[in-house]
Design a protein around this motif. Structure first.
Motif, PDB file in Angstrom:
ATOM      1  N   LEU A  16       3.002   0.040  -9.204  1.00 28.23           N
ATOM      2  CA  LEU A  16       3.081  -0.285  -7.781  1.00 28.23           C
ATOM      3  C   LEU A  16       2.736   0.920  -6.917  1.00 28.23           C
ATOM      4  O   LEU A  16       2.079   0.788  -5.883  1.00 28.23           O
ATOM      5  N   THR A  17       3.155   2.095  -7.333  1.00 26.85           N
ATOM      6  CA  THR A  17       2.847   3.314  -6.586  1.00 26.85           C
ATOM      7  C   THR A  17       1.348   3.578  -6.582  1.00 26.85           C
ATOM      8  O   THR A  17       0.773   3.920  -5.545  1.00 26.85           O
ATOM      9  N   ALA A  18       0.714   3.420  -7.731  1.00 26.90           N
ATOM     10  CA  ALA A  18      -0.731   3.643  -7.822  1.00 26.90           C
ATOM     11  C   ALA A  18      -1.481   2.643  -6.953  1.00 26.90           C
ATOM     12  O   ALA A  18      -2.451   2.990  -6.275  1.00 26.90           O
ATOM     13  N   THR A  19      -1.040   1.413  -6.937  1.00 28.78           N
ATOM     14  CA  THR A  19      -1.677   0.381  -6.121  1.00 28.78           C
ATOM     15  C   THR A  19      -1.513   0.698  -4.642  1.00 28.78           C
ATOM     16  O   THR A  19      -2.448   0.531  -3.857  1.00 28.78           O
ATOM     17  N   ALA A  20      -0.347   1.155  -4.255  1.00 31.87           N
ATOM     18  CA  ALA A  20      -0.097   1.485  -2.853  1.00 31.87           C
ATOM     19  C   ALA A  20      -0.997   2.628  -2.395  1.00 31.87           C
ATOM     20  O   ALA A  20      -1.513   2.598  -1.280  1.00 31.87           O
ATOM     21  N   CYS A  21      -1.193   3.621  -3.236  1.00 27.97           N
ATOM     22  CA  CYS A  21      -2.063   4.743  -2.869  1.00 27.97           C
ATOM     23  C   CYS A  21      -3.487   4.266  -2.630  1.00 27.97           C
ATOM     24  O   CYS A  21      -4.139   4.682  -1.668  1.00 27.97           O
ATOM     25  N   ASN A  22      -3.976   3.396  -3.494  1.00 27.81           N
ATOM     26  CA  ASN A  22      -5.334   2.885  -3.316  1.00 27.81           C
ATOM     27  C   ASN A  22      -5.441   2.058  -2.045  1.00 27.81           C
ATOM     28  O   ASN A  22      -6.457   2.105  -1.360  1.00 27.81           O
TER      29      ASN A  22
END
Length: 43
Positions: A16-22
């Motif tokens: 979820l963190t990686a998706t939010a950054c993108n």
């Protein structure tokens, strides 16, 4: 059992963190392109 749950929860958090950054980067690019289009229209 608890260890598996913690590992799954941690993996989901990282995903979820990686998706939010993108997503934030994409929004920033969109805003930048709108600004550039406005500059071109004014000039």
């Amino acid at each position: 059992m608890i260890r598996k749950f913690v590992l799954i929860l941690g993996a989901a958090g990282i995903a979820l963190t990686a998706t939010a950054c993108n997503t934030v980067k994409g929004v920033g690019r969109d805003i930048e392109s709108v600004g550039q289009a406005g500059d071109k229209a004014i000039n």
